[in-house]
Every structure is written in structure tokens, then in C-alpha cells.
Motif scaffolding. Structure first.
Motif, PDB file in Angstrom:
ATOM      1  N   UNK A 195       0.762  -1.386   0.176  1.00  0.00           N
ATOM      2  CA  UNK A 195       0.309  -0.167  -0.073  1.00  0.00           C
ATOM      3  C   UNK A 195       1.130   1.487  -0.135  1.00  0.00           C
ATOM      4  N   UNK A 196       2.080   1.544   0.868  1.00  0.00           N
ATOM      5  CA  UNK A 196       2.665   2.725   1.179  1.00  0.00           C
ATOM      6  C   UNK A 196       3.637   2.328  -0.342  1.00  0.00           C
ATOM      7  N   UNK A 197       4.154   1.413  -1.016  1.00  0.00           N
ATOM      8  CA  UNK A 197       4.968   1.362  -2.666  1.00  0.00           C
ATOM      9  C   UNK A 197       3.909   2.100  -3.492  1.00  0.00           C
ATOM     10  N   UNK A 198       2.914   1.673  -3.427  1.00  0.00           N
ATOM     11  CA  UNK A 198       1.692   2.695  -4.126  1.00  0.00           C
ATOM     12  C   UNK A 198       0.822   3.431  -4.516  1.00  0.00           C
ATOM     13  N   UNK A 199       0.850   3.674  -2.936  1.00  0.00           N
ATOM     14  CA  UNK A 199      -0.029   5.232  -2.477  1.00  0.00           C
ATOM     15  C   UNK A 199       1.679   6.399  -2.648  1.00  0.00           C
ATOM     16  N   UNK A 200       2.648   6.115  -2.445  1.00  0.00           N
ATOM     17  CA  UNK A 200       3.777   6.632  -2.620  1.00  0.00           C
ATOM     18  C   UNK A 200       4.366   6.615  -3.983  1.00  0.00           C
TER      19      UNK A 200
END
Length: 160
Positions: free
Chosen positions: A101-106
Motif C-alpha cells: 500500500x505504501x509503495x503504490x500510494x507513494x
């Protein structure tokens, strides 16, 4: 006779104060409230689009003691029993849920390993733009200042 004329002049003063001072402030507050509601509607709508696309392109799982997943390619730590993970549906690569989730959001809207598309770039760009707008929200600051002025009594001569 003078008392009657004085009594009849009060509605004129009240109406003048209302139309010249209170009504413009009420209209301004109403416009700001509509802007805030519209902004939060867009924010909720963008979050919904992002999360629904993410759910379609990934599947959640909970690791078990005898799983052979190895390590998460994002944080490079081993999967432990009971941890939540996510697998990209198209390429079957698995990661920790919060890492993906962090990878995709950021960063990018792709799988960190093979770069297959998880969330369309358009939806990710809109999501990131809304997050920036949420952090730098001048409308809410303006609304708060107006409300504080109104509660302090400096606005609308205490009628509002």
C-alpha cells in the motif's frame, strides 16, 4: 410622539444591519461551507476509486507457519506467521500489506518487482493530488477564521 417615532425606527436599523452586515457574512459562510463539502466529496470519491481498484487488482492473505513465501521484496523482511500480506493478481508477487500500500500510494502504481500495473496512473495521480490538497487546505483555515471572528463578536455586531 417622539417615542413612537423612535420605536418605529428600530426595524429600519435592524433591517439595515441585517442586510448590510449579517447577510453578506451568512452568504460567505454558506459559500465556504459548500466548498468544504464539495472538496470532501471529491476526497471521499477519490479514496473510494483508489481502494476499489486496489481491491480488484490484489488479494489479501494471512501467512501461516508453513508458508514458503520467503521475504517481502519491498522491506526485505521475512513473512512471519499471522502477518497480513497482499498478492498482485496479475503477476502473483506477494508483499506485506502495508508495504505494498505504501509503495503504490507513494511511488508507483506498479508491482515493485515486475512493474505490472496495479492501479491506473490516472487514479494514482488523482489520489496523490487529493492527499496534497488535504494537507494544504486553505478553505478550512478560512472557514475557521470566519467562525472564530463571528464567535468573538467582531463580525456582524454580535447578531451572528
Amino acid at each position: 410622539m417622539g417615542a413612537l417615532a423612535k420605536l418605529l425606527s428600530y426595524p429600519d436599523k435592524i433591517l439595515a444591519v441585517f442586510f448590510l452586515e449579517a447577510l453578506p457574512e451568512i452568504l460567505r459562510l454558506l459559500v465556504l461551507a459548500i466548498c468544504v463539502v464539495w472538496k470532501y466529496y471529491k476526497l471521499i470519491n477519490t479514496n473510494y476509486k483508489y481502494k476499489s481498484r486496489m481491491k480488484k487488482k490484489t488479494s489479501k492473505f494471512t501467512t501461516r507457519a508453513n508458508s514458503s513465501l520467503g521475504e517481502c521484496a519491498i522491506c526485505l523482511s521475512e513473512f512471519e506467521e499471522g502477518e497480513e500480506g497482499m498478492e498482485v493478481v496479475e503477476c502473483k508477487h506477494a508483499f506485506h500489506k502495508h508495504c505494498l500500500e505504501k509503495w503504490i500510494q507513494g511511488y508507483k502504481a506498479t508491482c515493485p518487482l515486475c512493474r505490472s500495473l496495479v492501479v491506473p496512473e490516472v487514479i494514482l495521480a488523482e489520489y496523490q493530488r487529493m492527499q496534497v490538497e488535504r494537507e494544504d487546505s486553505w478553505i478550512e483555515k478560512e472557514m475557521a477564521l470566519i467562525l472564530l471572528n463571528a464567535l468573538d463578536g467582531r463580525s456582524c455586531n454580535g447578531y451572528f
